[in-house]
Design an enzyme around this catalytic site. Sequence first.
Site, PDB file in Angstrom:
ATOM      1  N   HIS A  16       5.388   4.735  -2.074  1.00  0.00           N
ATOM      2  CA  HIS A  16       4.296   5.389  -1.357  1.00  0.00           C
ATOM      3  C   HIS A  16       4.417   5.165   0.154  1.00  0.00           C
ATOM      4  O   HIS A  16       5.018   4.183   0.610  1.00  0.00           O
ATOM      5  CB  HIS A  16       2.948   4.874  -1.847  1.00  0.00           C
ATOM      6  CG  HIS A  16       2.630   5.304  -3.249  1.00  0.00           C
ATOM      7  ND1 HIS A  16       1.450   5.013  -3.875  1.00  0.00           N
ATOM      8  CD2 HIS A  16       3.350   6.039  -4.145  1.00  0.00           C
ATOM      9  CE1 HIS A  16       1.447   5.528  -5.087  1.00  0.00           C
ATOM     10  NE2 HIS A  16       2.604   6.151  -5.282  1.00  0.00           N
TER      11      HIS A  16
ATOM     12  N   GLU B 213       2.206   4.219   2.354  1.00  0.00           N
ATOM     13  CA  GLU B 213       1.599   2.963   2.816  1.00  0.00           C
ATOM     14  C   GLU B 213       2.539   1.784   2.557  1.00  0.00           C
ATOM     15  O   GLU B 213       2.690   0.894   3.397  1.00  0.00           O
ATOM     16  CB  GLU B 213       0.259   2.725   2.108  1.00  0.00           C
ATOM     17  CG  GLU B 213      -0.772   3.824   2.350  1.00  0.00           C
ATOM     18  CD  GLU B 213      -0.742   4.914   1.309  1.00  0.00           C
ATOM     19  OE1 GLU B 213      -1.813   5.460   0.982  1.00  0.00           O
ATOM     20  OE2 GLU B 213       0.363   5.227   0.798  1.00  0.00           O
TER      21      GLU B 213
ATOM     22  N   CYS C  64      -3.646   4.099  -3.410  1.00  0.00           N
ATOM     23  CA  CYS C  64      -3.736   3.721  -4.813  1.00  0.00           C
ATOM     24  C   CYS C  64      -4.035   2.224  -4.926  1.00  0.00           C
ATOM     25  O   CYS C  64      -4.073   1.500  -3.918  1.00  0.00           O
ATOM     26  CB  CYS C  64      -2.431   4.057  -5.537  1.00  0.00           C
ATOM     27  SG  CYS C  64      -1.050   2.980  -5.084  1.00  0.00           S
TER      28      CYS C  64
ATOM     29  N   CYS D 263      -1.192  -0.023  -3.453  1.00  0.00           N
ATOM     30  CA  CYS D 263      -1.204   0.037  -1.988  1.00  0.00           C
ATOM     31  C   CYS D 263      -2.405  -0.718  -1.425  1.00  0.00           C
ATOM     32  O   CYS D 263      -2.299  -1.416  -0.413  1.00  0.00           O
ATOM     33  CB  CYS D 263      -1.234   1.487  -1.519  1.00  0.00           C
ATOM     34  SG  CYS D 263       0.317   2.379  -1.770  1.00  0.00           S
TER      35      CYS D 263
END
Length: 346
Positions: free
Chosen positions: A267, A269, A295, A298
């Site tokens: 991801h 992040e 999420c 993260c």
Amino acid sequence: MIIIGITGTLGAGKGTIVDYMVNNLNFVHYSVRGFLSEEIKRRGLEVNRDNLTAVANDLRASNSPSYIVDCLFEQAMKSGQNCIIESIRTPGEVESLRKKGNFILLAVDADRKIRYDRIVLRGSETDHVSYEKFVSDEQREYETSDPNKQNLRKCIECADYHIDNNGSIEDLHNEVAKIVDELREKMNNNRPSWDEYFMEVANIIAKRATCDRGRSGCVIVKNHRILVTGYVGSPSGLPHCDEVGHLMKKMINEDGTESMHCVRTVHAEQNAICQAAKLGVSVDGATLYCRMTPCRTCAMMIINCGIVRVVCGNKYHAAKESEEMFRQAGIQLDYFSEDVLKYNNQ
């Protein structure tokens, strides 16, 4: 979007300005006094000037010096409309709001005797005091040297706009309309706020993403300076979704439903945080900008690396768990839009 804070002396005309801006200029009103009045009633106390001051100072001491206006600013940002925050009274509050960007401070004052006559005419129970007490209360609020307690003099001195309201209501309305027109003209020049600026940077970074299900970018910022960036993509050296297709796996959710997720990519992040670790850049105390609510994984990484604020373009369809984690960790979470952003195949 314009967020205007109002500071000024008692009886100077703050309420009149608010009424005009709400009824004639389409502003939404958020009130420090209203916020405090609700808290005072919740504590079973009488709503009066002394309790307003005492409870305000207690909330600031228990939470943070800017706690009250931070709560109101968050509500204002979520509204997406031009807003006015009434009764800003401490230099610490002004400093906090200025750091958020997108904020203008308006100060209003008038001759002391004119102001006292106004509050007597108004007949408010919370303001019904003798002229002598009115003067002594005002001196106390003017002279304190603590930046986190009420100091109207300092707030007025650092305002962006000043109004001397010794004339008619019509004169006051004209002055306010002139200021708002000027602010709207500045907005039309399209100079973005800090949040808008960094979110646009995140959106540009997202164009480098290599998974077409959700091209997302992230930027981590501190003191208005970009520290690191990241976008959705496979680990270094591994094939990307755009090259070989998605690596989909079936997930069974808590409610028993099944959903498919691509697990090929890292991801945005996570990539940004990994980049910071690789370069030896501390993100402690930083703000993270991203496309949608992070999420769960993260969110845990964001909490543990010391990031203190997360700004999202939209909500993720499974945002509740991350939102609750951020709340418990004391991380400020702001949205540009409450709309839920879905992946391309959802």
